[in-house]
Write an enzyme that holds these catalytic residues in place. Structure first.
Site, PDB file in Angstrom:
ATOM      1  N   THR A  83       0.854  -1.179   0.000  1.00  0.00           N
ATOM      2  CA  THR A  83       0.000   0.000   0.000  1.00  0.00           C
ATOM      3  C   THR A  83       0.891   1.231   0.000  1.00  0.00           C
ATOM      4  O   THR A  83       2.008   1.191   0.540  1.00  0.00           O
ATOM      5  CB  THR A  83      -0.910   0.025   1.252  1.00  0.00           C
ATOM      6  OG1 THR A  83      -1.396   1.347   1.480  1.00  0.00           O
ATOM      7  CG2 THR A  83      -0.154  -0.396   2.486  1.00  0.00           C
ATOM      8  N   CYS A 196      -2.246   5.117  -5.134  1.00  0.00           N
ATOM      9  CA  CYS A 196      -3.013   4.261  -4.240  1.00  0.00           C
ATOM     10  C   CYS A 196      -3.116   2.942  -4.991  1.00  0.00           C
ATOM     11  O   CYS A 196      -3.433   2.936  -6.192  1.00  0.00           O
ATOM     12  CB  CYS A 196      -4.391   4.846  -3.954  1.00  0.00           C
ATOM     13  SG  CYS A 196      -5.509   3.706  -3.132  1.00  0.00           S
ATOM     14  N   THR A 197      -2.833   1.835  -4.321  1.00  0.00           N
ATOM     15  CA  THR A 197      -2.696   0.574  -5.044  1.00  0.00           C
ATOM     16  C   THR A 197      -4.001   0.051  -5.614  1.00  0.00           C
ATOM     17  O   THR A 197      -3.992  -0.918  -6.384  1.00  0.00           O
ATOM     18  CB  THR A 197      -2.034  -0.494  -4.151  1.00  0.00           C
ATOM     19  OG1 THR A 197      -2.707  -0.550  -2.894  1.00  0.00           O
ATOM     20  CG2 THR A 197      -0.567  -0.172  -3.932  1.00  0.00           C
ATOM     21  N   GLU A 198      -5.136   0.674  -5.259  1.00  0.00           N
ATOM     22  CA  GLU A 198      -6.417   0.290  -5.866  1.00  0.00           C
ATOM     23  C   GLU A 198      -6.754   1.085  -7.124  1.00  0.00           C
ATOM     24  O   GLU A 198      -7.629   0.673  -7.896  1.00  0.00           O
ATOM     25  CB  GLU A 198      -7.571   0.460  -4.869  1.00  0.00           C
ATOM     26  CG  GLU A 198      -7.598  -0.537  -3.728  1.00  0.00           C
ATOM     27  CD  GLU A 198      -6.661  -0.160  -2.597  1.00  0.00           C
ATOM     28  OE1 GLU A 198      -6.337  -1.033  -1.778  1.00  0.00           O
ATOM     29  OE2 GLU A 198      -6.234   1.011  -2.534  1.00  0.00           O
TER      30      GLU A 198
END
Length: 229
Positions: A83, A196-198
């Site tokens: 993250t 943001c890893t999403e």
């Protein structure tokens, strides 16, 4: 092949992507039935989110340090925080273990430099966009960093925590993110860091003409490079 220690669960949607991308990268390099050696300590995000709201980063750092020590005891030979935002406590994690931590901002900076970019925009949680732990690290690599205006930073932060971290990837939010990205490009950004890893699950390369740097993919692939040597 070194054993990768992944601190995951923040959110688990992107942890799935880390696992998939790292295994695909190992398969691409080694072929056959090869897969990545991964240990994952998947934490419960809800209590950590409450600590973040309370600005109790000492407690957050303590919990992730404990998670990293458990991974090292289990045999992890390099450490990964899956993250962007939780890299605020990367120093605490690094200090807790004797194995190296692969920092997501360093991997992203390497990818941006390889792409020939010098001025990048950053999307992420409000903390990632506003705090020096991430922006300052990118600037330390020689990049000019642009972030959205205040209201758009609030929108991005809300979508991350209220939607994407809950597995919701909505067309309306994608439209808003593309609008924000296009506005940052108009201000001179040569590429946008999906910090943001999403976000890479919401905004795909074909959704905007602006080059995107998907930190989840960049980080996971860099980790595999190091693990394979």
């Amino acid at each position: 092949m070194k054993t990768i220690g992944l601190i995951g669960g923040m959110s688990w949607e992107s942890s799935l992507e880390y696992y998939r991308i790292m295994n695909e990268a190992v398969k691409a390099r080694l072929g056959g039935l090869h897969s990545a050696r991964i240990l994952m300590n998947s934490v419960d995000f809800a209590p950590l989110r409450e600590l973040m709201r309370a600005d109790d980063w000492a407690a957050v750092g303590g919990q992730l340090a404990d998670a990293s020590r458990a991974l090292e005891r289990a045999g992890a030979e390099l450490m990964v925080i899956g993250t962007n935002t939780m890299h605020k406590v990367a120093p605490e994690v690094e200090a807790a273990v004797s194995v190296p931590l692969v920092h997501i901002a360093d991997a992203t900076a390497e990818a941006a430099r390889a792409g020939g970019f010098s001025r990048v925009a950053l999307l992420g949680t409000a903390l990632t966009m506003e705090d020096d732990f991430y922006v300052g690290r990118l600037r330390g690599h020689g990049f000019e960093v642009l972030v959205p205006e205040a209201e758009d930073r609030k929108l991005v932060d809300r979508v991350i925590f209220d939607e994407m971290c809950k597995g919701l990837f909505l067309d309306g939010s994608r439209t808003e993110f593309v609008r924000i990205i296009d506005g940052l490009a108009a201000r001179g950004a040569e590429a946008v860091v999906l910090g943001c890893t999403e976000i890479g699950l919401l905004v795909r390369p074909g959704d905007t003409g602006v080059p995107t740097l998907d930190t989840c993919r960049i980080h996971a692939e860099r980790v595999v490079e190091i693990a394979l040597g």
